[in-house]
Structure formats: structure tokens, C-alpha cells
Design a protein around this motif. Sequence first.
Motif, PDB file in Angstrom:
ATOM      1  N   VAL A 172       3.967   1.841 -10.989  1.00 36.08           N
ATOM      2  CA  VAL A 172       4.677   1.623  -9.722  1.00 36.08           C
ATOM      3  C   VAL A 172       4.203   2.623  -8.672  1.00 36.08           C
ATOM      4  N   GLU A 173       4.099   3.894  -9.068  1.00 36.29           N
ATOM      5  CA  GLU A 173       3.680   4.926  -8.110  1.00 36.29           C
ATOM      6  C   GLU A 173       2.234   4.736  -7.676  1.00 36.29           C
ATOM      7  N   GLU A 174       1.360   4.324  -8.611  1.00 35.80           N
ATOM      8  CA  GLU A 174      -0.036   4.066  -8.251  1.00 35.80           C
ATOM      9  C   GLU A 174      -0.134   2.924  -7.244  1.00 35.80           C
ATOM     10  N   SER A 175       0.614   1.849  -7.501  1.00 32.64           N
ATOM     11  CA  SER A 175       0.576   0.709  -6.586  1.00 32.64           C
ATOM     12  C   SER A 175       1.217   1.051  -5.242  1.00 32.64           C
ATOM     13  N   ALA A 176       2.296   1.842  -5.273  1.00 26.44           N
ATOM     14  CA  ALA A 176       2.915   2.271  -4.018  1.00 26.44           C
ATOM     15  C   ALA A 176       1.919   3.072  -3.177  1.00 26.44           C
ATOM     16  N   ASP A 177       1.126   3.922  -3.836  1.00 27.74           N
ATOM     17  CA  ASP A 177       0.095   4.681  -3.119  1.00 27.74           C
ATOM     18  C   ASP A 177      -0.956   3.757  -2.516  1.00 27.74           C
ATOM     19  N   SER A 178      -1.318   2.703  -3.248  1.00 22.63           N
ATOM     20  CA  SER A 178      -2.316   1.749  -2.742  1.00 22.63           C
ATOM     21  C   SER A 178      -1.788   1.000  -1.523  1.00 22.63           C
ATOM     22  N   ILE A 179      -0.513   0.615  -1.576  1.00 23.97           N
ATOM     23  CA  ILE A 179       0.081  -0.080  -0.432  1.00 23.97           C
ATOM     24  C   ILE A 179       0.276   0.893   0.737  1.00 23.97           C
ATOM     25  N   LYS A 180       0.569   2.155   0.423  1.00 28.65           N
ATOM     26  CA  LYS A 180       0.693   3.156   1.491  1.00 28.65           C
ATOM     27  C   LYS A 180      -0.636   3.318   2.224  1.00 28.65           C
ATOM     28  N   ALA A 181      -1.751   3.256   1.490  1.00 31.56           N
ATOM     29  CA  ALA A 181      -3.066   3.347   2.134  1.00 31.56           C
ATOM     30  C   ALA A 181      -3.277   2.161   3.076  1.00 31.56           C
ATOM     31  N   LEU A 182      -2.823   0.975   2.648  1.00 33.24           N
ATOM     32  CA  LEU A 182      -2.929  -0.213   3.497  1.00 33.24           C
ATOM     33  C   LEU A 182      -2.021  -0.079   4.720  1.00 33.24           C
ATOM     34  N   PHE A 183      -0.847   0.471   4.515  1.00 35.57           N
ATOM     35  CA  PHE A 183       0.089   0.746   5.609  1.00 35.57           C
ATOM     36  C   PHE A 183      -0.535   1.724   6.611  1.00 35.57           C
ATOM     37  N   ASN A 184      -1.129   2.799   6.099  1.00 32.93           N
ATOM     38  CA  ASN A 184      -1.755   3.792   6.981  1.00 32.93           C
ATOM     39  C   ASN A 184      -2.911   3.190   7.770  1.00 32.93           C
ATOM     40  N   ALA A 185      -3.627   2.247   7.145  1.00 36.25           N
ATOM     41  CA  ALA A 185      -4.732   1.584   7.837  1.00 36.25           C
ATOM     42  C   ALA A 185      -4.212   0.769   9.028  1.00 36.25           C
ATOM     43  N   GLN A 186      -3.015   0.215   8.885  1.00 38.20           N
ATOM     44  CA  GLN A 186      -2.428  -0.536  10.012  1.00 38.20           C
ATOM     45  C   GLN A 186      -2.011   0.415  11.129  1.00 38.20           C
ATOM     46  N   LEU A 187      -1.544   1.595  10.767  1.00 38.29           N
ATOM     47  CA  LEU A 187      -1.230   2.598  11.786  1.00 38.29           C
ATOM     48  C   LEU A 187      -2.494   2.975  12.554  1.00 38.29           C
ATOM     49  N   GLU A 188      -3.574   3.160  11.823  1.00 37.66           N
ATOM     50  CA  GLU A 188      -4.847   3.510  12.457  1.00 37.66           C
ATOM     51  C   GLU A 188      -5.361   2.375  13.339  1.00 37.66           C
ATOM     52  N   ALA A 189      -4.996   1.150  12.977  1.00 38.65           N
ATOM     53  CA  ALA A 189      -5.418  -0.010  13.769  1.00 38.65           C
ATOM     54  C   ALA A 189      -4.567  -0.175  15.025  1.00 38.65           C
ATOM     55  N   GLY A 190      -3.520   0.639  15.162  1.00 42.85           N
ATOM     56  CA  GLY A 190      -2.716   0.629  16.378  1.00 42.85           C
ATOM     57  C   GLY A 190      -1.317   0.063  16.247  1.00 42.85           C
ATOM     58  N   PHE A 191      -0.947  -0.375  15.043  1.00 43.81           N
ATOM     59  CA  PHE A 191       0.414  -0.881  14.865  1.00 43.81           C
ATOM     60  C   PHE A 191       1.399   0.284  14.811  1.00 43.81           C
ATOM     61  N   LYS A 192       2.534   0.138  15.485  1.00 42.41           N
ATOM     62  CA  LYS A 192       3.573   1.147  15.415  1.00 42.41           C
ATOM     63  C   LYS A 192       4.319   0.979  14.091  1.00 42.41           C
ATOM     64  N   PRO A 193       4.713   2.077  13.432  1.00 39.50           N
ATOM     65  CA  PRO A 193       5.386   1.954  12.133  1.00 39.50           C
ATOM     66  C   PRO A 193       6.646   1.095  12.189  1.00 39.50           C
ATOM     67  N   PHE A 252      16.524  -3.324 -19.238  1.00 36.13           N
ATOM     68  CA  PHE A 252      16.753  -3.195 -17.805  1.00 36.13           C
ATOM     69  C   PHE A 252      16.391  -1.813 -17.264  1.00 36.13           C
ATOM     70  N   ASN A 253      16.598  -0.783 -18.075  1.00 34.51           N
ATOM     71  CA  ASN A 253      16.400   0.581 -17.584  1.00 34.51           C
ATOM     72  C   ASN A 253      14.953   1.053 -17.640  1.00 34.51           C
ATOM     73  N   SER A 254      14.104   0.318 -18.374  1.00 37.33           N
ATOM     74  CA  SER A 254      12.707   0.768 -18.485  1.00 37.33           C
ATOM     75  C   SER A 254      11.731  -0.377 -18.291  1.00 37.33           C
ATOM     76  N   ARG A 255      12.152  -1.388 -17.547  1.00 36.41           N
ATOM     77  CA  ARG A 255      11.312  -2.571 -17.355  1.00 36.41           C
ATOM     78  C   ARG A 255      10.045  -2.225 -16.572  1.00 36.41           C
ATOM     79  N   ALA A 256      10.171  -1.425 -15.540  1.00 35.65           N
ATOM     80  CA  ALA A 256       9.019  -1.090 -14.690  1.00 35.65           C
ATOM     81  C   ALA A 256       8.398   0.234 -15.133  1.00 35.65           C
ATOM     82  N   ASP A 257       7.084   0.213 -15.350  1.00 33.36           N
ATOM     83  CA  ASP A 257       6.340   1.421 -15.713  1.00 33.36           C
ATOM     84  C   ASP A 257       6.176   2.291 -14.468  1.00 33.36           C
ATOM     85  N   LEU A 258       6.849   3.433 -14.439  1.00 33.14           N
ATOM     86  CA  LEU A 258       6.897   4.265 -13.236  1.00 33.14           C
ATOM     87  C   LEU A 258       5.510   4.693 -12.780  1.00 33.14           C
ATOM     88  N   THR A 259       4.630   5.044 -13.713  1.00 31.12           N
ATOM     89  CA  THR A 259       3.277   5.480 -13.330  1.00 31.12           C
ATOM     90  C   THR A 259       2.554   4.383 -12.558  1.00 31.12           C
TER      91      THR A 259
END
Length: 223
Positions: A89-110, A80-87
Motif C-alpha cells: 500500500v505504501e509503495e503504491s501510495a508513493d507511486s501515485i504521489k509521484a503522479l500527483f506531483n507531476a500534475q503540480l509541476e504541469a500547473g494544476f493546483k492541488p 478484515f484486519n490484515s487484508r491489505a499488505d501495508l508495505t
Amino acid sequence: MSQTLLPFVEVNTGENPQACVIWMHGLGDSGHGFAPIVPELKLPASLPVKFLFPHAPTRAVTINNNMQMPAWYDIKSLDFNSRADLTGVEESADSIKALFNAQLEAGFKPEKIILAGFSQGGVIAYHLGLRLFQRIGGIMALSTYMCEPDSLAQQASDANRSVPLFVAHGDQDPVVPPMLGQMAVDTLKQNGYQPEFHRYTMQHSVCLQELEDISAWLQQRLS
């Protein structure tokens, strides 16, 4: 843009949407897996929403004999304590953050953007959403758990200290035990969040009542 965006499936419930839901799938699935759910949410025509279902990159998953499959991160152990590989997780979070930022650029409010995820995807929704510096519309964590819960107190963004949280779990889930979902909720409460926790009589899946509850929650958050 400096980062190539993840490929995704896009489903719009109407013309000129002013709200966006970024929804991450589970291990071995793709963005196509949850896209058919959108019509089942029966969102009103007065609330056009853009749904994005990104595809996780393909990677070797240790617990599945290093088989290559779509995964947001490696699972090296069922502990339970080490199920998710942190590296990962952080890489994928960065990828989703880029997609999130693209929506901001497209005009969506956060505050009109929801981060949602099922199982592995929910781990990413938690990890990114609670650490984003822009106040978002909400986080939807389905049949999932939290990576590195002990780090939340130090890393949490003040902007999302009161972010709306919809958490759902099946009482009969054999893949992500209900205890892990409860532990995430307990961690949230210990850190001052007020998650809305729904439990359903189901396994590692989504049920009709859950879809109705998600629809009501989205309408409340995005209207």
C-alpha cells in the motif's frame, strides 16, 4: 524526476483542463477499465477535466494462489484486519504521489486534483489523500475499505482534515463486504471528517445512479 511515473490512460473532457482526477482501478484490472466511464459522467463543456487512470504494477497475489496480476498491493488474507499488505500500500501510495506531483509541476493546483479509486484503488486513495501535506480537491472512495485505520489519527495531514470525501458502496457487495465500507466511514467520522456516504443496490461494481452522483459531486468540487 527521481521516480519513473506509472504508465496511465489519459482522457480529457475538453481543451486546456484546469482540474485533474487521478483514478485507481481494482485488483486484476488496468487503467483501461474505468476510462470508458468518463463520457458517461456527462461533465459540462465549461468544466474540462483531465482524467488519469494509472496501471497498477503486476505482482503475485497470495489469496489467488500467488497468481501474477495487476495489483496495488498483495492480499495475504481475507481477515478484515490484515487484508491489505501495508508495505505494498505504501509503495503504491508513493507511486501515485509521484503522479500527483507531476500534475503540480504541469500547473494544476492541488485543490483542483481529486484522488479516486475503486476497491484496491480506493484503499490507495484513502491512504495517500488523507496523508498528503497539500490540500487537495477531494477523495472518492468506491466499494473499498481502509488500510490500517488505527494509524489515521496519528498520520493524518492537517491540510486535509476537512477534505471533501465521496464514499460509495454496494449493499450486495460479495467482494468487499458493506461492513468494511461502513467501518471506513466510521473511522473517518471518529477522526473529525465529514464523509458523504452513498449506498446503492448493487454488487462489487458501479451503477448508473452512482455515476450521476459522482458527476454532481465532481462538478461541485471542481467548478
